[in-house]
Design an enzyme around this catalytic site. Structure first.
Site, PDB file in Angstrom:
ATOM      1  N   HIS A  64       0.860  -1.183   0.000  1.00 59.71           N
ATOM      2  CA  HIS A  64       0.000   0.000   0.000  1.00 59.71           C
ATOM      3  C   HIS A  64       0.902   1.241   0.000  1.00 59.71           C
ATOM      4  O   HIS A  64       1.843   1.313   0.787  1.00 59.71           O
ATOM      5  CB  HIS A  64      -0.877  -0.022   1.255  1.00 59.71           C
ATOM      6  N   CYS A 106      -3.526   2.743  -4.605  1.00 63.78           N
ATOM      7  CA  CYS A 106      -4.462   3.536  -3.805  1.00 63.78           C
ATOM      8  C   CYS A 106      -4.484   4.959  -4.350  1.00 63.78           C
ATOM      9  O   CYS A 106      -3.525   5.721  -4.186  1.00 63.78           O
ATOM     10  CB  CYS A 106      -4.053   3.519  -2.331  1.00 63.78           C
ATOM     11  N   HIS A 126      -7.540   0.565  -4.398  1.00 60.68           N
ATOM     12  CA  HIS A 126      -8.358   1.391  -3.504  1.00 60.68           C
ATOM     13  C   HIS A 126      -8.773   2.615  -4.298  1.00 60.68           C
ATOM     14  O   HIS A 126      -7.906   3.360  -4.768  1.00 60.68           O
ATOM     15  CB  HIS A 126      -7.529   1.909  -2.320  1.00 60.68           C
ATOM     16  N   ASP A 185     -12.465   3.199  -1.104  1.00 62.16           N
ATOM     17  CA  ASP A 185     -11.625   3.389   0.074  1.00 62.16           C
ATOM     18  C   ASP A 185     -12.144   4.624   0.813  1.00 62.16           C
ATOM     19  O   ASP A 185     -12.013   5.726   0.309  1.00 62.16           O
ATOM     20  CB  ASP A 185     -10.186   3.591  -0.389  1.00 62.16           C
ATOM     21  N   HIS A 186     -12.689   4.431   1.961  1.00 60.27           N
ATOM     22  CA  HIS A 186     -13.278   5.515   2.763  1.00 60.27           C
ATOM     23  C   HIS A 186     -14.528   6.069   2.069  1.00 60.27           C
ATOM     24  O   HIS A 186     -14.757   5.836   0.887  1.00 60.27           O
ATOM     25  CB  HIS A 186     -12.306   6.683   3.013  1.00 60.27           C
ATOM     26  N   TYR A 232     -14.886   4.701   7.444  1.00 62.29           N
ATOM     27  CA  TYR A 232     -15.458   3.396   7.114  1.00 62.29           C
ATOM     28  C   TYR A 232     -16.910   3.231   7.556  1.00 62.29           C
ATOM     29  O   TYR A 232     -17.322   2.148   7.940  1.00 62.29           O
ATOM     30  CB  TYR A 232     -14.574   2.286   7.695  1.00 62.29           C
TER      31      TYR A 232
HETATM   32  C1  DNO Z   1      -6.651   3.289   5.510  1.00 61.87           C
HETATM   33  C2  DNO Z   1      -6.052   2.149   4.820  1.00 61.87           C
HETATM   34  C3  DNO Z   1      -4.713   1.752   5.378  1.00 61.87           C
HETATM   35  C4  DNO Z   1      -4.268   0.461   4.738  1.00 61.87           C
HETATM   36  C5  DNO Z   1      -2.922  -0.015   5.168  1.00 61.87           C
HETATM   37  C6  DNO Z   1      -2.486  -1.185   4.314  1.00 61.87           C
HETATM   38  O1  DNO Z   1      -7.802   3.491   5.433  1.00 61.87           O
HETATM   39  O2  DNO Z   1      -6.004   2.348   3.472  1.00 61.87           O
HETATM   40  O3  DNO Z   1      -4.816   1.578   6.753  1.00 61.87           O
HETATM   41  O4  DNO Z   1      -5.162  -0.547   5.083  1.00 61.87           O
HETATM   42  O5  DNO Z   1      -1.986   0.972   5.087  1.00 61.87           O
HETATM   43  O6  DNO Z   1      -1.444  -1.850   4.943  1.00 61.87           O
END
Ligand code: DNO
Length: 388
Positions: free
Chosen positions: A235, A273, A300, A347-348, A364
């Site tokens: 990530h 991401c 993401h 993501d979020h 989340y």
């Molecule tokens: C936050 C996430 C991170 C992710 C980690 C992966 O929302 O995108 O916490 O899970 O960095 O290791």
């Protein structure tokens, strides 16, 4: 045309968002981790199967592990490094034997993602996550009291920092501290003294040392990943900058290419991401995706809006500095050449509507992500329709 796998992060049985909620949101894949196991300890087959069964009983599939955390001893290659590597290999083997082959991790020193506010109120009344350099510098100078802080920010920030600090109540400073030190919601945060000693260790190590340690980590798990058919996905750093004197090595196209070449094997992949990389104006996301696409095995999708100082908030999935339509176009094409469709998750998302009155994990909550997923799914479908 083949579609991406719509996925959703689930923090496990204590997540206020249930598996049934996920089903109603229309996701088929669940991204989950065993947060109850302390970082570095072995994930037993039994614990993995228990989680897997829970997910499958709800008619969903556990398709990505996020994250299998890398212990600090490995990141800093300290005394216990090799024994933690042994444990990591065992966890990987156990996961693969339970049919879990896509595994996400990060190599950010001490802190995972960092924000300075978790409930920024937007005009609509929805709330979002925010990162503000002045607040980070307030924490750095007045709470952490790091000597080098003076050199790590633009000179013209300090007047604002002092003014901001003076305007803040002690309670506000405590809140800021808690937010910066917060890790993954279901795990415990970092203490100030841990952070201080880690900063010293990483100062010694530097960026090159951290890169070497990542290469060592990847080489040490290469054979198990190859034997077990594991796709490991790193990530990117969030935000994609060095912060609080901690070096970061997954911030840009150059960094990602360096990592891929360090151990140049297919197992060594990337979680692309868009929100993390998109928070840096040095990053051109389409260019990065095209450069690393063969090794992207998990995605993401999130948007950010930056201001001139580089502060950013997490904006609506299709609205912000990230050109989501352009990226989705590339992803749709990439996906056609894969034997297994690529999983993505919104993501979020905003905290909005009924979720505003509920206890939710920052970023989340259910409804904002549901909206994000629906928009992204529609975008993908529209692109596919345009191509056929
Ligand atoms: C936050 C996430 C991170 C992710 C980690 C992966 O929302 O995108 O916490 O899970 O960095 O290791």
């Amino acid at each position: 045309m083949k579609k991406l796998v719509q996925s959703w992060r689930w923090y496990g049985p204590n997540d206020p968002v249930s598996l049934n909620d996920i089903k109603q949101a229309g996701a088929t894949g669940v991204v989950s981790a065993l947060h109850q196991i302390p970082h570095g300890e072995v994930w037993t087959k039994q614990a993995i199967l228990e989680r897997k069964e829970m997910i499958e009983n709800a008619g969903l599939e556990w398709n990505v592990v996020e994250s299998l955390p890398v212990h600090e001893a490995i990141k800093t290659r300290s005394n216990m490094c090799d024994s933690y590597l042994e444990k990591y290999r065992k966890s990987l083997k156990n996961l693969a034997s339970c049919g879990l082959n896509t595994i996400c991790y990060n190599f950010m020193p001490v802190l995972d993602w960092t924000r300075t506010q978790l409930d920024m109120k937007l005009d609509s009344g929805a709330r979002s996550l925010y990162f503000d350099w002045v607040n980070l510098a307030v924490f750095d100078k007045y709470v952490l009291q790091r000597n080098e802080a003076q050199n790590d920010y633009p000179m013209n920030i300090w007047e604002k920092v002092d003014k901001r600090y003076k305007s803040m109540s002690a309670k506000k400073v405590d809140k800021l501290t808690e937010i910066i030190l917060m890790g993954v919601p279901t795990e415990k945060g970092v203490s100030l003294s841990d952070l201080r000693s880690s900063i010293d260790i990483y100062k010694e190590l530097g960026r090159d040392g951290l890169r070497d340690n990542l290469s060592y980590f990847l080489s040490s798990i290469a054979s198990i990943c190859e034997e077990e058919n594991i796709n490991l996905t790193i990530h990117p750093d969030d935000p994609p900058f060095d912060i609080l004197g901690l070096p970061r090595i997954a911030r840009s196209k150059e960094d990602l290419l360096y990592i891929l070449q360090a151990v140049d094997k297919p197992f060594n992949g990337i979680c692309f991401c868009t929100g993390s990389l998109g928070a840096g104006s040095h990053n051109n996301l389409a260019e990065i995706l095209l450069a690393v696409k063969e090794r992207v095995n998990f995605v993401h999708l999130r948007n950010v809006s930056k201001d001139l100082m580089g502060n950013f908030y997490e904006s609506e999935h299709l609205n912000g500095d990230v050109n989501m339509a352009e990226l989705m176009g590339i992803l749709v094409d990439m996906n056609q050449n894969r034997s297994n469709a690529i999983p993505f998750r919104p993501d979020h998302g905003y905290q909005m509507l009924d979720d505003l009155t509920k206890e939710t994990n920052p970023g989340y909550s259910a409804i904002g992500r549901l909206k994000g997923l629906a928009e992204l799914r529609g975008l993908e479908l529209g692109i596919i329709y345009g191509k056929t």
